[in-house]
Design an enzyme around this catalytic site. Structure first.
Site, PDB file in Angstrom:
ATOM      1  N   GLN A 246       0.784  -1.339  -0.099  1.00 24.64           N
ATOM      2  CA  GLN A 246      -0.033   0.092   0.078  1.00 24.64           C
ATOM      3  C   GLN A 246       0.888   1.124   0.022  1.00 24.64           C
ATOM      4  O   GLN A 246       0.425   2.208   0.602  1.00 24.64           O
ATOM      5  CB  GLN A 246      -1.026   0.081   1.004  1.00 24.64           C
ATOM      6  CG  GLN A 246      -2.253  -0.890   0.999  1.00 24.64           C
ATOM      7  CD  GLN A 246      -2.933  -0.578  -0.127  1.00 24.64           C
ATOM      8  OE1 GLN A 246      -3.166   0.643  -0.600  1.00 24.64           O
ATOM      9  NE2 GLN A 246      -3.617  -1.469  -0.670  1.00 24.64           N
ATOM     10  N   SER A 247       2.153   1.255  -0.588  1.00 25.27           N
ATOM     11  CA  SER A 247       2.840   2.304  -0.645  1.00 25.27           C
ATOM     12  C   SER A 247       2.316   3.585  -1.279  1.00 25.27           C
ATOM     13  O   SER A 247       2.040   3.353  -2.631  1.00 25.27           O
ATOM     14  CB  SER A 247       4.157   2.057  -1.410  1.00 25.27           C
ATOM     15  OG  SER A 247       4.971   3.022  -1.880  1.00 25.27           O
TER      16      SER A 247
END
Ligand code: PLP
Length: 320
Positions: free
Chosen positions: A72-73
């Site tokens: 989920q960067s």
């Protein structure tokens, strides 16, 4: 010295007053700088860094941006968007458990046409990132490696200039408080503080790294960033203000204190924090306010670094 920069962030980002949150908490005057509104694909702090990084990639004749991060960067999402916008290919090396349906940032990475390589185990990620880079180079894809979090000396320049921008907005906060992790934001702000003569203090609340690591890394990065600007200044670990009291739960783990911070900002100001970075940093700031760490006459500016797409990640469904 001329420094290559592409201009695509919507700048300056606004600074707003948080009167109702202040009233709820008591204590210092609270301001927020909205770097969640930098404009590129839901915005966030990586956009400022990418203005310099993408320009460097272009000047080196690169055709593919390669970077890595968590599933989920926010950094990877903004890099993928910048790649799409400027006609680069993009490969992302992502760590974390793969779910059946991509959600939130990962879904957006795919919309931007990024190719995703999974590195299930975090300990293999450097190796897989390097292999991915080498293979792309062999195939003639002309890769440019964007470091984790965009935190190279080049990327940090984005925040040296953010400090200049803040000063030009006439803001004189006693403290700037924000989420720190790979250190580029922190280092850039410190370089800018020294270069442009900012008198307040720059306090990073760690999301995942130890105080010791941050102090060493941020001071080195700030020194090299200033060198990029043609005037190397030496920063020592001792002058880096970093607080790692709030990251014990580990990266991306939502505890009651992040939840409370997210709810307080939402209910009192209609503002959205994210579960990983700004939620944790705000929780730290709130705790420091309650402990009377800040003096009553002081002004504290919270730098909102973005990250809200993660609110919609499967991982946090039913947890917020
Ligand atoms: C990457 C990120 C940070 C941390 O910034 P660094 O420069 O890596 O220390 C903070 N907040 C958000 C939302 C981020 O995506």
């Amino acid at each position: 010295m001329a420094i290559a920069r592409l201009r695509f962030a919507l700048l300056p980002t606004p600074v707003e007053e948080l009167p109702r949150l202040r009233q709820a908490l008591g204590g210092p005057r609270l301001l927020i700088k909205r770097d969640d509104q930098t404009g590129l694909a839901f915005g966030g702090n990586k956009t400022r860094k990418l203005e310099f990084l993408v320009a460097e990639a272009r000047d080196q004749g690169a055709q593919t941006l390669i970077t890595g991060g968590a599933l989920q960067s926010n950094h990877c999402r903004q890099t993928a968007a910048a790649a799409a916008r400027f006609g680069f290919k993009c490969i992302l090396v992502l760590t974390g458990e793969v779910s059946e349906q991509p959600s939130a940032n990962l879904l957006l990475d795919q919309l931007f046409g990024a190719q995703v390589v999974h590195a299930p185990d975090r300990k293999d990620r450097d190796k897989i990132l390097q292999q991915t880079f080498d293979r792309a180079a062999e195939k003639g894809m002309k890769p440019y490696l964007v470091p984790y979090g965009g935190s190279s000396p080049t990327g940090a320049l984005g925040y040296a200039f953010a400090m200049k921008e803040l000063m030009e907005q006439g803001i004189e906060a006693d403290w700037i408080v924000f989420a720190t992790s790979s250190g580029g934001t922190h280092a850039g702000l410190m370089a800018g503080q020294r270069l442009f003569g900012y008198k307040g203090k720059v306090l990073g609340i760690s999301v995942d790294e130890s105080e010791e690591w941050l102090k060493t890394h941020v001071s080195e990065l700030a020194s090299s960033a200033s060198e990029k600007l043609g005037n190397r200044l030496e920063f020592t670990p001792g002058e880096v203000l970093a607080n790692a009291d709030y990251c014990e739960a580990g990266y991306g783990v939502l505890t009651e204190s992040e939840r409370e911070a997210i709810h307080l900002f939402a209910k009192h100001e209609g503002l959205l924090l994210d579960p990983v970075y700004t939620g944790r940093a705000a929780a730290g700031m709130i705790d420091l306010i309650r402990q009377k760490f800040f003096k009553n006459g002081e002004t504290v500016l919270f730098l909102h670094t973005g990250g809200q797409p993660a609110l919609f990640a499967d991982k946090y469904a039913n947890k917020l």
